[in-house]
Design a protein around this motif. Structure first.
Motif, mmCIF file in Angstrom:
data_model
loop_
_atom_site.group_PDB
_atom_site.id
_atom_site.type_symbol
_atom_site.label_atom_id
_atom_site.label_comp_id
_atom_site.label_asym_id
_atom_site.label_seq_id
_atom_site.Cartn_x
_atom_site.Cartn_y
_atom_site.Cartn_z
ATOM 1 N N ARG A 235 0.829 -1.198 0.000
ATOM 2 C CA ARG A 235 0.000 0.000 0.000
ATOM 3 C C ARG A 235 0.866 1.251 0.000
ATOM 4 N NH1 ARG A 235 -5.170 -1.502 1.134
ATOM 5 N NH2 ARG A 235 -5.433 -3.541 2.140
ATOM 6 N N GLY A 236 0.320 2.302 -0.565
ATOM 7 C CA GLY A 236 1.036 3.571 -0.577
ATOM 8 C C GLY A 236 0.436 4.497 -1.613
ATOM 9 N N THR A 237 1.292 5.284 -2.256
ATOM 10 C CA THR A 237 0.873 6.231 -3.288
ATOM 11 C C THR A 237 1.492 5.828 -4.618
ATOM 12 O OG1 THR A 237 0.744 8.027 -1.677
ATOM 13 C CG2 THR A 237 0.891 8.661 -3.984
ATOM 14 N N PHE A 238 0.693 5.880 -5.677
ATOM 15 C CA PHE A 238 1.203 5.584 -7.018
ATOM 16 C C PHE A 238 2.121 6.736 -7.412
ATOM 17 C CE2 PHE A 238 -0.200 5.243 -11.769
ATOM 18 C CZ PHE A 238 1.077 4.864 -12.127
ATOM 19 N N ASP A 239 3.429 6.459 -7.440
ATOM 20 C CA ASP A 239 4.433 7.497 -7.642
ATOM 21 C C ASP A 239 4.761 7.713 -9.118
ATOM 22 O OD1 ASP A 239 6.310 9.329 -6.250
ATOM 23 O OD2 ASP A 239 7.824 8.109 -7.268
ATOM 24 N N THR A 240 4.992 6.608 -9.860
ATOM 25 C CA THR A 240 5.375 6.705 -11.273
ATOM 26 C C THR A 240 5.464 5.292 -11.838
ATOM 27 O OG1 THR A 240 7.011 7.679 -12.800
ATOM 28 C CG2 THR A 240 7.874 6.603 -10.831
ATOM 29 N N ILE A 241 5.838 5.169 -13.112
ATOM 30 C CA ILE A 241 6.386 3.913 -13.611
ATOM 31 C C ILE A 241 7.834 4.213 -13.982
ATOM 32 C CG2 ILE A 241 4.187 2.942 -14.373
ATOM 33 C CD1 ILE A 241 4.993 3.632 -17.264
ATOM 34 N N ASP A 242 8.740 3.285 -13.652
ATOM 35 C CA ASP A 242 10.158 3.574 -13.829
ATOM 36 C C ASP A 242 10.605 3.286 -15.260
ATOM 37 O OD1 ASP A 242 10.479 0.810 -14.009
ATOM 38 O OD2 ASP A 242 11.405 0.602 -12.033
ATOM 39 N N VAL A 248 5.686 1.884 -9.511
ATOM 40 C CA VAL A 248 6.431 2.350 -8.338
ATOM 41 C C VAL A 248 5.460 2.925 -7.305
ATOM 42 C CG1 VAL A 248 8.218 3.906 -7.490
ATOM 43 C CG2 VAL A 248 8.451 2.841 -9.752
ATOM 44 N N ILE A 249 5.510 2.353 -6.100
ATOM 45 C CA ILE A 249 4.687 2.793 -4.982
ATOM 46 C C ILE A 249 5.576 3.486 -3.956
ATOM 47 C CG2 ILE A 249 3.270 2.024 -3.035
ATOM 48 C CD1 ILE A 249 2.327 -0.290 -4.731
ATOM 49 N N ARG A 250 5.124 4.641 -3.486
ATOM 50 C CA ARG A 250 5.817 5.334 -2.391
ATOM 51 C C ARG A 250 5.057 5.061 -1.100
ATOM 52 N NH1 ARG A 250 9.810 8.781 -2.162
ATOM 53 N NH2 ARG A 250 9.745 9.049 -4.435
ATOM 54 N N GLU A 251 5.728 4.397 -0.168
ATOM 55 C CA GLU A 251 5.103 4.061 1.109
ATOM 56 C C GLU A 251 5.054 5.271 2.031
ATOM 57 O OE1 GLU A 251 5.814 -0.480 2.015
ATOM 58 O OE2 GLU A 251 7.742 0.553 1.852
ATOM 59 N N ASN A 253 6.438 5.876 4.737
ATOM 60 C CA ASN A 253 7.732 6.272 5.302
ATOM 61 C C ASN A 253 8.669 6.889 4.266
ATOM 62 O OD1 ASN A 253 8.520 4.090 3.787
ATOM 63 N ND2 ASN A 253 9.233 2.834 5.516
ATOM 64 N N GLY A 254 8.189 7.020 3.027
ATOM 65 C CA GLY A 254 8.999 7.635 1.979
ATOM 66 C C GLY A 254 9.756 6.668 1.109
ATOM 67 N N ASP A 255 9.826 5.404 1.519
ATOM 68 C CA ASP A 255 10.501 4.403 0.697
ATOM 69 C C ASP A 255 9.671 4.090 -0.550
ATOM 70 O OD1 ASP A 255 12.497 4.268 2.567
ATOM 71 O OD2 ASP A 255 11.739 2.435 3.526
ATOM 72 N N THR A 256 10.346 3.665 -1.607
ATOM 73 C CA THR A 256 9.642 3.280 -2.824
ATOM 74 C C THR A 256 9.849 1.800 -3.109
ATOM 75 O OG1 THR A 256 11.523 3.901 -4.233
ATOM 76 C CG2 THR A 256 9.806 5.573 -3.860
ATOM 77 N N ILE A 257 8.840 1.204 -3.703
ATOM 78 C CA ILE A 257 8.874 -0.204 -4.090
ATOM 79 C C ILE A 257 8.466 -0.287 -5.553
ATOM 80 C CG2 ILE A 257 7.901 -2.501 -3.715
ATOM 81 C CD1 ILE A 257 7.332 -1.719 -0.852
ATOM 82 N N ALA A 258 9.257 -1.005 -6.371
ATOM 83 C CA ALA A 258 8.950 -1.200 -7.783
ATOM 84 C C ALA A 258 8.319 -2.574 -7.957
ATOM 85 C CB ALA A 258 10.207 -1.078 -8.630
ATOM 86 N N ILE A 259 7.104 -2.592 -8.496
ATOM 87 C CA ILE A 259 6.339 -3.825 -8.683
ATOM 88 C C ILE A 259 6.430 -4.263 -10.139
ATOM 89 C CG2 ILE A 259 4.089 -4.914 -8.465
ATOM 90 C CD1 ILE A 259 5.185 -4.003 -5.796
ATOM 91 N N THR A 260 6.812 -5.509 -10.355
ATOM 92 C CA THR A 260 6.918 -6.035 -11.714
ATOM 93 C C THR A 260 5.589 -6.556 -12.223
ATOM 94 O OG1 THR A 260 9.230 -6.626 -11.350
ATOM 95 C CG2 THR A 260 8.114 -7.711 -13.183
ATOM 96 N N ALA A 261 4.809 -7.207 -11.357
ATOM 97 C CA ALA A 261 3.518 -7.761 -11.747
ATOM 98 C C ALA A 261 2.607 -7.768 -10.536
ATOM 99 C CB ALA A 261 3.674 -9.173 -12.305
ATOM 100 N N GLY A 262 1.335 -7.474 -10.755
ATOM 101 C CA GLY A 262 0.382 -7.475 -9.652
ATOM 102 C C GLY A 262 -0.940 -6.867 -10.057
ATOM 103 N N ASP A 263 -1.930 -6.991 -9.172
ATOM 104 C CA ASP A 263 -3.254 -6.422 -9.403
ATOM 105 C C ASP A 263 -3.370 -5.108 -8.653
ATOM 106 O OD1 ASP A 263 -4.181 -8.534 -11.010
ATOM 107 O OD2 ASP A 263 -4.607 -9.744 -9.236
ATOM 108 N N VAL A 264 -3.691 -4.043 -9.373
ATOM 109 C CA VAL A 264 -3.705 -2.688 -8.828
ATOM 110 C C VAL A 264 -5.122 -2.262 -8.501
ATOM 111 C CG1 VAL A 264 -3.167 -0.269 -9.320
ATOM 112 C CG2 VAL A 264 -1.626 -2.069 -10.110
ATOM 113 N N HIS A 265 -5.296 -1.650 -7.321
ATOM 114 C CA HIS A 265 -6.599 -1.120 -6.918
ATOM 115 C C HIS A 265 -6.414 0.296 -6.382
ATOM 116 C CE1 HIS A 265 -8.542 -5.059 -7.298
ATOM 117 N NE2 HIS A 265 -7.403 -5.533 -6.821
ATOM 118 N N PHE A 266 -7.316 1.174 -6.803
ATOM 119 C CA PHE A 266 -7.282 2.562 -6.363
ATOM 120 C C PHE A 266 -8.467 2.877 -5.468
ATOM 121 C CE2 PHE A 266 -5.360 2.788 -10.714
ATOM 122 C CZ PHE A 266 -4.083 3.116 -10.323
ATOM 123 N N GLY A 267 -8.450 4.077 -4.898
ATOM 124 C CA GLY A 267 -9.614 4.660 -4.242
ATOM 125 C C GLY A 267 -10.160 3.832 -3.105
ATOM 126 N N ALA A 268 -11.496 3.629 -3.121
ATOM 127 C CA ALA A 268 -12.171 2.961 -2.031
ATOM 128 C C ALA A 268 -11.675 1.538 -1.844
ATOM 129 C CB ALA A 268 -13.680 2.962 -2.270
#
Length: 275
Positions: A235-242, A248-251, A253-268
């Motif tokens: 979980r975090g904020t959608f920061d960019t695609i690298d 790329v998700i920004r947690e 605490n400010g750290d970023t995580i790059a996801i190669t594959a996964g199911d994305v959900h926004f909002g509620a």
């Protein structure tokens, strides 16, 4: 349904294999590649009986919707070919804008507008949304051939006249939004828009430009997001695609995580306790 290539596609050497009904346009395109087809072949139908999406999920294409697959033969690394899904997303969003210029959309619960207010948003890695509701999906598949080559199938399914009701996410169609185009006119526009986007990609050398254009249309950029990947929910904020088009998700605490594959959900949905 009558399907035709745009003049630009014909000039660029693309060919057409139209069908009234197919099992899977992706499967048929791969078969063509394995049988020696040189590629740049569009396999297209407005009815697909055994289509599939990511991770083997079913993708229904009732009569009147669009199922189109572009077969390309790759002589290079499949790593570069994997980014063609982003090229397809750009081409499809351009085509949708061309055939449905008067369509207005509202924002659905699990979406969010593109950063620059586009009506057709791109959801990582392979969906096209209209106001947060899924309108189209893109699926890349490949098969190894001889002499180090590979058949790459870029499958595109679009809800033109109908959309599924019994799915756990918002969905829509061009008809539901008031557009009057059919699968044939959408494919004509898609075959034209693909030529522009593919030239910009330039065998992967233009990926940064594709990436920047994609981000301009990205659904949920800067918003709260949850991604199920590798057995856990990030979980975090959608920061960019690298630069490799990873999500790329920004947690918090400010750290970023790059996801190669996964199911994305926004909002509620992203705010819920589980995804």
């Amino acid at each position: 349904m009558q399907f035709n290539l745009a003049p630009t596609a014909i000039t660029d050497g693309y060919r057409l294999d139209p069908h009234e009904t197919v099992g899977s346009t992706n499967a048929l395109a791969i078969e063509h590649g394995q049988a020696g087809d040189p590629g740049k072949l569009w396999v297209v139908s407005d009815r697909q009986e055994s289509g599939r999406g990511r991770r083997g999920r079913a993708w229904s294409t009732p009569a009147g919707n669009l199922a189109a697959t572009l077969l390309l033969i790759s002589d290079g690394e499949l790593k570069h070919a994997a980014t063609l899904g982003f090229v397809a997303g750009l081409a499809l969003s351009d085509a949708l804008e061309a055939v449905a210029p008067g369509v207005a959309v509202s924002v659905a619960a699990d979406g969010g507008s593109a950063q620059n207010g586009g009506r057709f948003e791109l959801k990582w890695p392979n969906d096209v949304l209209a106001g947060g509701a899924k309108m189209a999906g893109i699926l890349l598949e490949s098969a190894l051939l001889d002499h180090g080559r590979a058949a790459v199938a870029i499958g595109i399914g679009v809800n033109v006249v109908t959309h599924p009701e019994d799915v756990p996410y918002p969905a829509t169609s061009l008809k539901a939004l008031g557009a009057r185009c059919d699968a044939g006119s959408l494919f004509f526009a898609l075959s034209d828009a693909w030529c522009t986007a593919f030239r910009q990609w330039d065998e992967g050398r233009g990926l940064d430009r594709v990436r920047r254009r994609w981000l301009e249309r990205a659904a949920g950029l800067g918003s709260e997001v949850a991604v199920r990947a590798g057995g856990r929910v990030v979980r975090g904020t959608f920061d960019t695609i690298d630069e490799e088009c990873r999500f790329v998700i920004r947690e918090s605490n400010g750290d970023t995580i790059a996801i190669t594959a996964g199911d994305v959900h926004f909002g509620a949905v992203a705010s819920a306790s589980a995804v």
